[in-house]
Scaffold this motif. Structure first.
Motif, short mmCIF file in Angstrom:
data_model
loop_
_atom_site.label_atom_id
_atom_site.label_comp_id
_atom_site.label_asym_id
_atom_site.label_seq_id
_atom_site.Cartn_x
_atom_site.Cartn_y
_atom_site.Cartn_z
N ILE A 24 44.76 46.13 44.86
CA ILE A 24 44.39 46.42 43.48
C ILE A 24 44.37 45.12 42.68
O ILE A 24 43.43 44.85 41.93
N GLY A 25 45.38 44.28 42.87
CA GLY A 25 45.44 42.99 42.17
C GLY A 25 44.32 42.06 42.58
O GLY A 25 43.69 41.41 41.73
N VAL A 26 44.04 41.98 43.88
CA VAL A 26 42.97 41.11 44.38
C VAL A 26 41.62 41.58 43.82
O VAL A 26 40.82 40.77 43.35
N GLN A 27 41.36 42.88 43.88
CA GLN A 27 40.09 43.40 43.38
C GLN A 27 39.93 43.16 41.88
O GLN A 27 38.85 42.82 41.41
N ARG A 28 41.01 43.32 41.12
CA ARG A 28 40.96 43.06 39.68
C ARG A 28 40.62 41.59 39.43
O ARG A 28 39.75 41.28 38.64
N GLU A 29 41.29 40.69 40.14
CA GLU A 29 41.07 39.26 39.97
C GLU A 29 39.63 38.87 40.33
O GLU A 29 38.97 38.13 39.59
N ILE A 30 39.14 39.38 41.45
CA ILE A 30 37.77 39.07 41.89
C ILE A 30 36.76 39.62 40.88
O ILE A 30 35.79 38.94 40.54
N THR A 31 36.97 40.82 40.40
CA THR A 31 36.03 41.43 39.45
C THR A 31 36.03 40.69 38.13
O THR A 31 34.96 40.43 37.56
N GLU A 32 37.20 40.33 37.64
CA GLU A 32 37.25 39.57 36.39
C GLU A 32 36.56 38.22 36.54
O GLU A 32 35.88 37.75 35.62
N ARG A 33 36.69 37.60 37.71
CA ARG A 33 36.01 36.32 37.96
C ARG A 33 34.49 36.53 38.03
O ARG A 33 33.72 35.72 37.50
N ALA A 34 34.05 37.61 38.65
CA ALA A 34 32.62 37.91 38.71
C ALA A 34 32.06 38.14 37.31
O ALA A 34 30.96 37.66 36.99
N ILE A 35 32.79 38.85 36.47
CA ILE A 35 32.37 39.08 35.08
C ILE A 35 32.21 37.74 34.37
O ILE A 35 31.23 37.53 33.64
N GLU A 36 33.14 36.85 34.62
CA GLU A 36 33.08 35.52 34.02
C GLU A 36 31.87 34.73 34.54
O GLU A 36 31.11 34.15 33.76
N LEU A 37 31.66 34.72 35.86
CA LEU A 37 30.55 33.97 36.45
C LEU A 37 29.19 34.52 36.01
O LEU A 37 28.24 33.77 35.82
N LEU A 38 29.11 35.83 35.87
CA LEU A 38 27.87 36.47 35.43
C LEU A 38 27.70 36.41 33.91
O LEU A 38 26.70 36.86 33.38
N ARG A 39 28.71 35.88 33.25
CA ARG A 39 28.74 35.73 31.79
C ARG A 39 28.60 37.05 31.06
O ARG A 39 28.04 37.12 29.97
#
Length: 146
Positions: free
Chosen positions: A29-44
């Motif tokens: 759950i923590g890994v998926q949250r971190e990856i998703t938040e990073r994707a949101i950031e990269l996709l702006r």
């Protein structure tokens, strides 16, 4: 432990038992949250207040979709494992039932009519209605189904 993708096809490894174990693992759950938040950031996606439609390829149990919803986005999840999608669908259905109960058990026609609610200061605001996620069972190795 060897990596699941090295032991066989994902649809074989992520059976019902493994899908539920994956979905309840605090580490995953923590890994998926971190990856998703990073994707949101990269996709702006965080730079706009408008909801964006996101295709989550390999959505699994929908952990990333949950984060996308929390951030106000709409998502479509695609996965090869029917069991992982079943877990994701259970989460979506629980959210829809909870929201339906919170709205006093309204049916879908009532929900549409009450989508815009009068705010205390006279402004009209959107009410969050049901999950913004949808799912499809598909092996992306064969390309998009449309």
């Amino acid at each position: 432990m060897s990596r699941p993708e090295l032991t066989g096809h994902a649809s074989l490894f992520y059976n019902s038992k493994e899908a539920r174990k994956y979905d309840s693992s605090s580490r995953m759950i923590g890994v998926q949250r971190e990856i998703t938040e990073r994707a949101i950031e990269l996709l702006r996606l965080h730079e706009t207040s408008e909801p964006k439609l996101v295709l989550d390829i390999g959505c699994g149990s929908g952990l990333s979709g949950k984060v996308l919803e929390e951030k106000g986005h709409v998502w479509i999840g695609c996965d090869v494992s029917r069991d992982m999608l079943d877990v994701a669908n259970e989460r979506i259905e629980r959210k829809r039932k909870k929201e339906n109960n919170d709205m006093g058990g309204m049916d879908s026609e009532d929900e549409e009519e009450s989508e815009d609610e009068e705010m205390e200061d006279g402004e009209r605001g959107k009410v969050e209605l049901a999950s913004t996620g949808d799912l499809m069972h598909h092996d992306m190795g064969t390309g998009l189904p449309f």
